[in-house]
Design a protein around this motif. Structure first.
Motif, PDB file in Angstrom:
ATOM      1  N   ASP A 258       0.842  -1.196   0.000  1.00 24.89           N
ATOM      2  CA  ASP A 258       0.000   0.000   0.000  1.00 24.89           C
ATOM      3  C   ASP A 258       0.878   1.246   0.000  1.00 24.89           C
ATOM      4  OD1 ASP A 258      -1.739   2.096   0.507  1.00 24.89           O
ATOM      5  OD2 ASP A 258      -2.872   1.025   2.050  1.00 24.89           O
ATOM      6  N   PRO A 259       0.803   2.070  -1.045  1.00 23.94           N
ATOM      7  CA  PRO A 259       1.675   3.253  -1.096  1.00 23.94           C
ATOM      8  C   PRO A 259       1.420   4.237   0.036  1.00 23.94           C
ATOM      9  CG  PRO A 259       0.022   3.315  -2.847  1.00 23.94           C
ATOM     10  CD  PRO A 259      -0.046   1.951  -2.239  1.00 23.94           C
ATOM     11  N   ARG A 260       0.262   4.135   0.681  1.00 23.61           N
ATOM     12  CA  ARG A 260      -0.005   5.031   1.808  1.00 23.61           C
ATOM     13  C   ARG A 260       0.771   4.629   3.063  1.00 23.61           C
ATOM     14  NH1 ARG A 260      -6.352   4.254   1.815  1.00 23.61           N
ATOM     15  NH2 ARG A 260      -5.533   2.134   1.526  1.00 23.61           N
ATOM     16  N   ARG A 261       1.225   3.391   3.104  1.00 21.00           N
ATOM     17  CA  ARG A 261       2.049   2.932   4.227  1.00 21.00           C
ATOM     18  C   ARG A 261       3.500   3.244   3.876  1.00 21.00           C
ATOM     19  NH1 ARG A 261      -1.813   2.010   8.069  1.00 21.00           N
ATOM     20  NH2 ARG A 261      -3.575   0.899   7.134  1.00 21.00           N
ATOM     21  N   ASP A 262       3.954   4.410   4.299  1.00 18.43           N
ATOM     22  CA  ASP A 262       5.239   4.887   3.785  1.00 18.43           C
ATOM     23  C   ASP A 262       6.383   4.830   4.778  1.00 18.43           C
ATOM     24  OD1 ASP A 262       4.368   6.849   5.504  1.00 18.43           O
ATOM     25  OD2 ASP A 262       4.607   8.509   4.086  1.00 18.43           O
ATOM     26  N   ARG A 263       6.148   4.266   5.976  1.00 18.44           N
ATOM     27  CA  ARG A 263       7.250   4.224   6.937  1.00 18.44           C
ATOM     28  C   ARG A 263       7.023   3.128   7.973  1.00 18.44           C
ATOM     29  NH1 ARG A 263       6.155  10.113   9.244  1.00 18.44           N
ATOM     30  NH2 ARG A 263       5.380  10.240   7.106  1.00 18.44           N
ATOM     31  N   THR A 264       8.120   2.711   8.575  1.00 16.57           N
ATOM     32  CA  THR A 264       8.038   1.789   9.700  1.00 16.57           C
ATOM     33  C   THR A 264       8.355   2.545  10.983  1.00 16.57           C
ATOM     34  OG1 THR A 264      10.367   1.114   9.559  1.00 16.57           O
ATOM     35  CG2 THR A 264       8.752  -0.182   8.293  1.00 16.57           C
ATOM     36  N   VAL A 265       7.856   2.022  12.090  1.00 15.31           N
ATOM     37  CA  VAL A 265       8.124   2.606  13.399  1.00 15.31           C
ATOM     38  C   VAL A 265       8.415   1.465  14.376  1.00 15.31           C
ATOM     39  CG1 VAL A 265       6.714   4.665  13.052  1.00 15.31           C
ATOM     40  CG2 VAL A 265       5.659   2.587  13.969  1.00 15.31           C
ATOM     41  N   VAL A 266       9.083   1.793  15.455  1.00 14.88           N
ATOM     42  CA  VAL A 266       9.307   0.825  16.527  1.00 14.88           C
ATOM     43  C   VAL A 266       8.262   1.073  17.598  1.00 14.88           C
ATOM     44  CG1 VAL A 266      10.915  -0.026  18.269  1.00 14.88           C
ATOM     45  CG2 VAL A 266      11.760   0.706  16.026  1.00 14.88           C
ATOM     46  N   THR A 267       7.535   0.024  17.958  1.00 17.63           N
ATOM     47  CA  THR A 267       6.433   0.183  18.901  1.00 17.63           C
ATOM     48  C   THR A 267       6.329  -1.010  19.834  1.00 17.63           C
ATOM     49  OG1 THR A 267       4.042   0.564  19.075  1.00 17.63           O
ATOM     50  CG2 THR A 267       4.774  -0.892  17.297  1.00 17.63           C
ATOM     51  N   ARG A 268       5.790  -0.775  21.030  1.00 16.67           N
ATOM     52  CA  ARG A 268       5.448  -1.871  21.935  1.00 16.67           C
ATOM     53  C   ARG A 268       3.939  -1.923  22.149  1.00 16.67           C
ATOM     54  NH1 ARG A 268       8.632   1.032  26.892  1.00 16.67           N
ATOM     55  NH2 ARG A 268       7.085   2.630  27.379  1.00 16.67           N
ATOM     56  N   ALA A 269       3.196  -1.179  21.317  1.00 15.47           N
ATOM     57  CA  ALA A 269       1.748  -1.053  21.506  1.00 15.47           C
ATOM     58  C   ALA A 269       1.014  -2.378  21.381  1.00 15.47           C
ATOM     59  CB  ALA A 269       1.172  -0.050  20.498  1.00 15.47           C
ATOM     60  N   PHE A 270       1.521  -3.292  20.562  1.00 13.47           N
ATOM     61  CA  PHE A 270       0.804  -4.556  20.327  1.00 13.47           C
ATOM     62  C   PHE A 270       1.188  -5.661  21.301  1.00 13.47           C
ATOM     63  CE2 PHE A 270       0.656  -2.572  16.065  1.00 13.47           C
ATOM     64  CZ  PHE A 270      -0.723  -2.579  15.876  1.00 13.47           C
ATOM     65  N   THR A 271       2.446  -5.683  21.733  1.00 15.04           N
ATOM     66  CA  THR A 271       2.909  -6.836  22.522  1.00 15.04           C
ATOM     67  C   THR A 271       3.629  -6.479  23.807  1.00 15.04           C
ATOM     68  OG1 THR A 271       5.071  -6.994  21.439  1.00 15.04           O
ATOM     69  CG2 THR A 271       3.207  -8.156  20.384  1.00 15.04           C
ATOM     70  N   GLY A 272       3.888  -5.208  24.048  1.00 19.85           N
ATOM     71  CA  GLY A 272       4.624  -4.840  25.242  1.00 19.85           C
ATOM     72  C   GLY A 272       6.116  -5.047  25.138  1.00 19.85           C
ATOM     73  N   ARG A 273       6.567  -5.345  23.922  1.00 18.25           N
ATOM     74  CA  ARG A 273       8.003  -5.533  23.656  1.00 18.25           C
ATOM     75  C   ARG A 273       8.318  -4.801  22.356  1.00 18.25           C
ATOM     76  NH1 ARG A 273      11.920  -9.464  25.385  1.00 18.25           N
ATOM     77  NH2 ARG A 273      13.627  -9.309  23.904  1.00 18.25           N
ATOM     78  N   PRO A 274       9.470  -4.117  22.238  1.00 18.14           N
ATOM     79  CA  PRO A 274       9.721  -3.327  21.030  1.00 18.14           C
ATOM     80  C   PRO A 274       9.776  -4.188  19.767  1.00 18.14           C
ATOM     81  CG  PRO A 274      11.695  -3.449  22.401  1.00 18.14           C
ATOM     82  CD  PRO A 274      10.577  -4.011  23.204  1.00 18.14           C
ATOM     83  N   ALA A 275       9.068  -3.709  18.740  1.00 18.38           N
ATOM     84  CA  ALA A 275       9.013  -4.401  17.456  1.00 18.38           C
ATOM     85  C   ALA A 275       8.833  -3.357  16.366  1.00 18.38           C
ATOM     86  CB  ALA A 275       7.864  -5.410  17.436  1.00 18.38           C
ATOM     87  N   ARG A 276       9.368  -3.655  15.186  1.00 19.14           N
ATOM     88  CA  ARG A 276       9.237  -2.716  14.061  1.00 19.14           C
ATOM     89  C   ARG A 276       8.066  -3.133  13.184  1.00 19.14           C
ATOM     90  NH1 ARG A 276      12.131   1.302  12.050  1.00 19.14           N
ATOM     91  NH2 ARG A 276      13.957   0.816  13.356  1.00 19.14           N
ATOM     92  N   ALA A 277       7.220  -2.152  12.868  1.00 18.65           N
ATOM     93  CA  ALA A 277       6.009  -2.399  12.087  1.00 18.65           C
ATOM     94  C   ALA A 277       5.723  -1.205  11.190  1.00 18.65           C
ATOM     95  CB  ALA A 277       4.822  -2.624  13.027  1.00 18.65           C
ATOM     96  N   LEU A 278       4.879  -1.432  10.196  1.00 18.89           N
ATOM     97  CA  LEU A 278       4.359  -0.309   9.429  1.00 18.89           C
ATOM     98  C   LEU A 278       3.538   0.582  10.357  1.00 18.89           C
ATOM     99  CD1 LEU A 278       3.083  -2.095   6.187  1.00 18.89           C
ATOM    100  CD2 LEU A 278       5.233  -0.838   6.479  1.00 18.89           C
ATOM    101  N   ARG A 279       3.705   1.866  10.213  1.00 17.20           N
ATOM    102  CA  ARG A 279       2.913   2.806  11.022  1.00 17.20           C
ATOM    103  C   ARG A 279       1.438   2.667  10.657  1.00 17.20           C
ATOM    104  NH1 ARG A 279       3.327   9.435  10.843  1.00 17.20           N
ATOM    105  NH2 ARG A 279       1.570   9.816  12.277  1.00 17.20           N
ATOM    106  N   ASN A 280       0.586   2.592  11.671  1.00 18.62           N
ATOM    107  CA  ASN A 280      -0.854   2.549  11.420  1.00 18.62           C
ATOM    108  C   ASN A 280      -1.609   3.248  12.540  1.00 18.62           C
ATOM    109  OD1 ASN A 280      -0.847   0.693  13.522  1.00 18.62           O
ATOM    110  ND2 ASN A 280      -1.655  -1.017  12.316  1.00 18.62           N
TER     111      ASN A 280
END
Length: 344
Positions: A258-280
């Motif tokens: 999806d061209p609207r997904r233009d970057r990744t971020v590091v987040t713990r929002a989903f699992t409580g542990r840092p992980a890199r994902a597409l920003r949403n």
């Protein structure tokens, strides 16, 4: 490096299919990768011991060298008050799917650690790798005695030195550009962001062990750079998420393109542990206030993520992706591997 690779992995090709827990890694993907001379890891994370045993049997029957990756139980504590606050905060996200996240029970587990180690000791595979921390010295000893080569995922020099002191056979050096969970031993204090070749050179130079490079690989040039820095092989994960044989869900696959997904971020929002994902949307709404707490937060959000995947709701799904995600393409795995190695 070819002799080191053959000794460690039993293959001549430099590309290694990374273990992607939670569904993307399948026995079909491992077989397709193995058939073209590359090495594949199965992902035991989040699998039952019985399912892991079945995966091993299928991979063994395919006749190609393979490995199994296991999560070391290194829980990240979260207080009951913090857990309840976060569950209440994200409650509205589950409402469209009939989920009462605010009332969800807190689940802590070790991902069937003892049973998986018992399986691997008594039914040994060529390679066993560990993520999230150091396995006990006795586990390393037992697996090596059983005939397995043992690897540990590390993200900085201190972790690499500690792993080397255990007598492991090699290391997986994971940079902060990798998709999914960071393998860091200290999730509250992730390591500095080093370019992958720099991390490989540092780890290989200090430990003298074979090193597999992982994180942010977008194509052949990245593989060449890692090999030139001293890597024995190079892991690719995100580049295989859209492969025909991948088990990644359609919502995740489509988001990667999806061209609207233009970057990744590091987040713990989903699992409580840092992980890199597409920003949403979920990351934007909750990332800044999400507590550390693994696996409690993983279990809290799992029903939501399952429902979102089925509904095509990419804004409530963990869209794991490394920084090279734009290069992921829909094609047979064999073609993806061939393209990666064409100019090596």
């Amino acid at each position: 490096m070819d002799s080191h690779r053959r000794d460690l992995l039993g293959v001549d090709g430099p590309v290694v299919a990374a273990p992607m827990a939670g569904g993307p890694t399948t026995t079909g993907l491992a077989a397709a990768v193995g058939a073209v001379g590359a090495f594949a890891f199965l992902a035991a994370g989040y699998r039952t011991p019985e399912a892991t045993a079945d995966d091993i049997a299928v991979a063994r029957a395919a006749g190609h060298p393979f490995g199994v990756n296991v999560f070391v139980p290194t829980p990240v504590p979260v207080t009951e008050a913090e857990f309840r606050r976060y569950a209440a905060r994200i409650a509205a996200e589950g409402a469209p799917y009939g989920l009462d996240l605010a009332a969800a029970g807190r689940v802590e587990d070790d991902d069937h650690w003892a049973a998986k180690i018992d399986l691997l000791v008594h039914d040994p595979v060529p390679v066993v790798s560990f993520t999230f921390g150091l396995p006990p010295a006795g586990v390393v000893r037992d697996l090596r005695r059983a005939g397995s080569r043992v690897l540990v995922t590390v993200t900085d020099l201190a972790e690499a030195t500690a792993a080397a002191d255990l007598g492991v056979d090699g290391l997986v050096a994971q940079s902060a550009h990798a998709g999914g969970h960071f393998g860091t031993f200290t999730p509250d204090r992730p390591p500095p962001d080093r370019p992958l070749p720099e991390l490989v050179g540092l780890v290989a130079g200090r430990t003298g062990l074979p090193v597999l490079a992982a994180g942010g690989v977008a194509g052949g040039p990245d593989i060449r750079s890692a090999l030139a820095a001293g890597a024995t092989g190079v892991l690719v994960g995100t580049l295989l998420l859209r492969a025909d044989e991948s088990g990644a869900n359609r919502t995740h696959r489509d988001a990667l393109a999806d061209p609207r997904r233009d970057r990744t971020v590091v987040t713990r929002a989903f699992t409580g542990r840092p992980a890199r994902a597409l920003r949403n949307g979920f990351v934007d709404r909750h990332g800044a206030l999400a507590p550390s707490g693994y696996p409690a937060l993983h279990h809290l959000t799992r029903p939501l993520r399952t429902a979102a995947a089925l509904a095509g709701d990419a804004d409530r799904l963990h869209l794991w992706a490394g920084t090279g995600f734009r290069a992921a393409r829909a094609a047979p795995a064999a073609g993806i591997i061939a393209e990666l190695t064409r100019t090596l």
